[in-house]
Scaffold this motif. Sequence first.
Motif, PDB file in Angstrom:
ATOM      1  N   LEU A  86      -2.647   4.829  -8.082  1.00 33.24           N
ATOM      2  CA  LEU A  86      -1.433   5.515  -7.626  1.00 33.24           C
ATOM      3  C   LEU A  86      -0.726   6.253  -8.758  1.00 33.24           C
ATOM      4  O   LEU A  86       0.196   7.018  -8.515  1.00 33.24           O
ATOM      5  CB  LEU A  86      -0.460   4.511  -6.983  1.00 33.24           C
ATOM      6  CG  LEU A  86      -0.993   3.769  -5.763  1.00 33.24           C
ATOM      7  CD1 LEU A  86       0.041   2.793  -5.236  1.00 33.24           C
ATOM      8  CD2 LEU A  86      -1.396   4.745  -4.664  1.00 33.24           C
TER       9      LEU A  86
ATOM     10  N   SER B 293      -7.553   9.996  -2.417  1.00 31.28           N
ATOM     11  CA  SER B 293      -7.979   9.120  -3.516  1.00 31.28           C
ATOM     12  C   SER B 293      -6.789   8.660  -4.356  1.00 31.28           C
ATOM     13  O   SER B 293      -6.830   7.604  -4.969  1.00 31.28           O
ATOM     14  CB  SER B 293      -9.007   9.834  -4.383  1.00 31.28           C
ATOM     15  OG  SER B 293      -8.453  11.029  -4.858  1.00 31.28           O
ATOM     16  N   GLY B 294      -5.717   9.434  -4.385  1.00 29.61           N
ATOM     17  CA  GLY B 294      -4.559   9.050  -5.192  1.00 29.61           C
ATOM     18  C   GLY B 294      -3.445   8.422  -4.368  1.00 29.61           C
ATOM     19  O   GLY B 294      -2.275   8.553  -4.711  1.00 29.61           O
ATOM     20  N   GLY B 295      -3.793   7.796  -3.253  1.00 30.26           N
ATOM     21  CA  GLY B 295      -2.780   7.180  -2.404  1.00 30.26           C
ATOM     22  C   GLY B 295      -2.542   8.012  -1.158  1.00 30.26           C
ATOM     23  O   GLY B 295      -3.325   8.896  -0.805  1.00 30.26           O
TER      24      GLY B 295
ATOM     25  N   MET C 285      -4.670   9.602   3.899  1.00 30.07           N
ATOM     26  CA  MET C 285      -5.133   8.746   2.797  1.00 30.07           C
ATOM     27  C   MET C 285      -6.068   9.554   1.911  1.00 30.07           C
ATOM     28  O   MET C 285      -7.088  10.057   2.369  1.00 30.07           O
ATOM     29  CB  MET C 285      -5.839   7.509   3.356  1.00 30.07           C
ATOM     30  CG  MET C 285      -6.235   6.492   2.313  1.00 30.07           C
ATOM     31  SD  MET C 285      -4.875   5.830   1.358  1.00 30.07           S
ATOM     32  CE  MET C 285      -4.548   4.284   2.188  1.00 30.07           C
TER      33      MET C 285
ATOM     34  N   ARG D  40      -4.951  -1.217  -7.745  1.00 28.05           N
ATOM     35  CA  ARG D  40      -4.432  -0.239  -6.797  1.00 28.05           C
ATOM     36  C   ARG D  40      -3.405   0.652  -7.490  1.00 28.05           C
ATOM     37  O   ARG D  40      -3.412   1.868  -7.336  1.00 28.05           O
ATOM     38  CB  ARG D  40      -3.798  -0.918  -5.592  1.00 28.05           C
ATOM     39  CG  ARG D  40      -3.212   0.128  -4.629  1.00 28.05           C
ATOM     40  CD  ARG D  40      -2.517  -0.435  -3.418  1.00 28.05           C
ATOM     41  NE  ARG D  40      -3.381  -1.254  -2.597  1.00 28.05           N
ATOM     42  CZ  ARG D  40      -3.327  -2.573  -2.559  1.00 28.05           C
ATOM     43  NH1 ARG D  40      -2.444  -3.221  -3.294  1.00 28.05           N
ATOM     44  NH2 ARG D  40      -4.132  -3.254  -1.794  1.00 28.05           N
TER      45      ARG D  40
ATOM     46  N   GLY E 286      -6.074  -2.822   6.132  1.00 26.11           N
ATOM     47  CA  GLY E 286      -6.765  -1.665   5.577  1.00 26.11           C
ATOM     48  C   GLY E 286      -6.136  -0.340   5.924  1.00 26.11           C
ATOM     49  O   GLY E 286      -6.650   0.716   5.580  1.00 26.11           O
TER      50      GLY E 286
ATOM     51  N   SER F 179      -0.134  -1.833   1.794  1.00 28.90           N
ATOM     52  CA  SER F 179       0.094  -2.133   0.381  1.00 28.90           C
ATOM     53  C   SER F 179       0.231  -0.842  -0.413  1.00 28.90           C
ATOM     54  O   SER F 179       1.011  -0.772  -1.359  1.00 28.90           O
ATOM     55  CB  SER F 179      -1.068  -2.952  -0.176  1.00 28.90           C
ATOM     56  OG  SER F 179      -1.270  -4.103   0.595  1.00 28.90           O
ATOM     57  N   THR F 180      -0.512   0.165  -0.013  1.00 28.91           N
ATOM     58  CA  THR F 180      -0.465   1.440  -0.734  1.00 28.91           C
ATOM     59  C   THR F 180       0.905   2.084  -0.592  1.00 28.91           C
ATOM     60  O   THR F 180       1.516   2.486  -1.583  1.00 28.91           O
ATOM     61  CB  THR F 180      -1.552   2.393  -0.196  1.00 28.91           C
ATOM     62  OG1 THR F 180      -2.804   1.718  -0.249  1.00 28.91           O
ATOM     63  CG2 THR F 180      -1.620   3.655  -1.021  1.00 28.91           C
TER      64      THR F 180
ATOM     65  N   HIS G 206       0.483  -8.203   9.116  1.00 25.17           N
ATOM     66  CA  HIS G 206      -0.715  -7.682   9.777  1.00 25.17           C
ATOM     67  C   HIS G 206      -0.542  -7.793  11.277  1.00 25.17           C
ATOM     68  O   HIS G 206      -0.231  -8.854  11.794  1.00 25.17           O
ATOM     69  CB  HIS G 206      -1.956  -8.469   9.373  1.00 25.17           C
ATOM     70  CG  HIS G 206      -2.271  -8.347   7.938  1.00 25.17           C
ATOM     71  ND1 HIS G 206      -2.603  -7.149   7.365  1.00 25.17           N
ATOM     72  CD2 HIS G 206      -2.273  -9.254   6.949  1.00 25.17           C
ATOM     73  CE1 HIS G 206      -2.806  -7.336   6.083  1.00 25.17           C
ATOM     74  NE2 HIS G 206      -2.604  -8.598   5.789  1.00 25.17           N
TER      75      HIS G 206
ATOM     76  N   GLY H 199      -3.184   0.788   4.954  1.00 28.62           N
ATOM     77  CA  GLY H 199      -2.481   1.380   3.812  1.00 28.62           C
ATOM     78  C   GLY H 199      -1.083   0.837   3.597  1.00 28.62           C
ATOM     79  O   GLY H 199      -0.252   1.483   2.966  1.00 28.62           O
TER      80      GLY H 199
END
Length: 461
Positions: free
Chosen positions: A139, A269-271, A267, A135, A99, A103-104, A215, A101
């Motif tokens: 982005l 809302s748009g990445g 972090m 996701r 969680g 992957s983001t 992870h 970030g």
Amino acid sequence: MAKIRSSHVCQSCGHVAMAWTGKCPGCGEWNTLVETAPAPARSGAKRSGPKAAAGRPVALREVTSVEVSRLATRIGEFDRVLGGGIVPGSLVLLGGSPGIGKSTITGMALANLQQDGVDCLYVSGEESASQVRLRAERLGAPALEVRVLAENSLETILATIESEKPAVVVIDSIQTLHNADLSGAPGSVGQVREAANRLADAAKRLDVAMVLVGHVTKDGSLAGPRVLEHLVDCVLQFDGEKERTYRTLRAIKNRFGATSEVGVFEMRSGGLTEVTDPSARFVEEATGSTGSVVLASMEGTRPVLVEVQALVNPSELEIPRRVVNGIDRNRLSMVLAVLARHGGVGLGTSDVFVNVVGGVRIDEPGGDLAVAIAVASAQRGRPAAGRDGRPIACFGELGLTGDVRFVGHADRRVAEASKFGLAPVVGPPSGGNLPGMAPSATVRQALKTVFGGRQGRAEAA
Ligand code: TYD
Ligand code: MG
């Protein structure tokens, strides 16, 4: 029953067992057996005597040096931590708690690379393609151009990389990959290591840069990615509190750059957005109230001001609580001991809470003095503020003898604090006579500088 072709090798003594047991039959160590894939059979291989042709060592001067080119992701903080961008054919391990970030940031990096004409592939073992798309929608449009493969099978992934030949591949995450040759569950040490070995081999052979997402729990206890650190070229650690917005990215190992660089993100809302001037963010909120002090720390080559807060409360427990956020717990114990012995601040019957604001993590010894001043301020109920009511800044390591010790880059720390109008800057005397600095040789002297003449000696008793 499926035929199992793997064996279990003790990591301590090398004993080979056919089945997993908790205790190694060879050396008696516990939990050392790791499932290992059989080495590929070589035709007519006989293990007797050195049969291979001898290699020819050459002087390093005669080795042709290669120009390391870089693939810039255009995420400035990410590129900086990598040492200027992703090196083609390199293997990067990106670790962090779930969680945070991972992957983001990898999704954003691939989007930028793809936009610049670099062929990218995002392998998702964790989420379905439609979840990855969700996701990517957040982005922005370029992220939707990245090709995705939702797959767990190591063989399929390797075959895909082989046929598609992308320039950059993200494997999200290494713990979800499964090799049919091993009976262990995905994420087991054997599976993770085997997957990473095979991927590393493909990366070098096909000149594909790979980012392996892994992870790691907060305390780094999960064995999985740790066993890979020696295998990869670069280990990045993504830190921060999941509930907070700030994230720090630091290089723990980097064959192509410095390990001291730290990137700061937020972090949104748009990445993830880069925080290029973290000091401004962190100092803005520092109020100079009781129990708070600003630490002039170094994050790699960059000075960063962070607020360190402490709360001291009479304890109702036999063993008082020591709760930390953003610093090492043992480091706090040491600072408290030095405070008690050399600073006249006894906290034997108090709960002590220390927090580094914004979810930042301090990994350098230069944070000791800040912790000491914050705790002393909380205990005395007196703010550590300058004449104008603004918070003071400080830095320095504490020795067990109560002295404030030298830490690097004193000039840059002081300059950063001055830039934000924080004065005085309390620190070690060896930093030279820098303007705006109040050098203190001992923790007692530092507390005197901050809180004035009254030492409150009664507390020492
Ligand atoms: P994620 O990258 O999935 O974390 P990891 O791969 O490390 O497990 O994202 C973590 C969190 O970030 C998730 O709870 C949702 C949040 N998030 C945002 O706040 N804004 C965004 O634009 C995106 C993509 C995610
Ligand atoms: Mg993820």
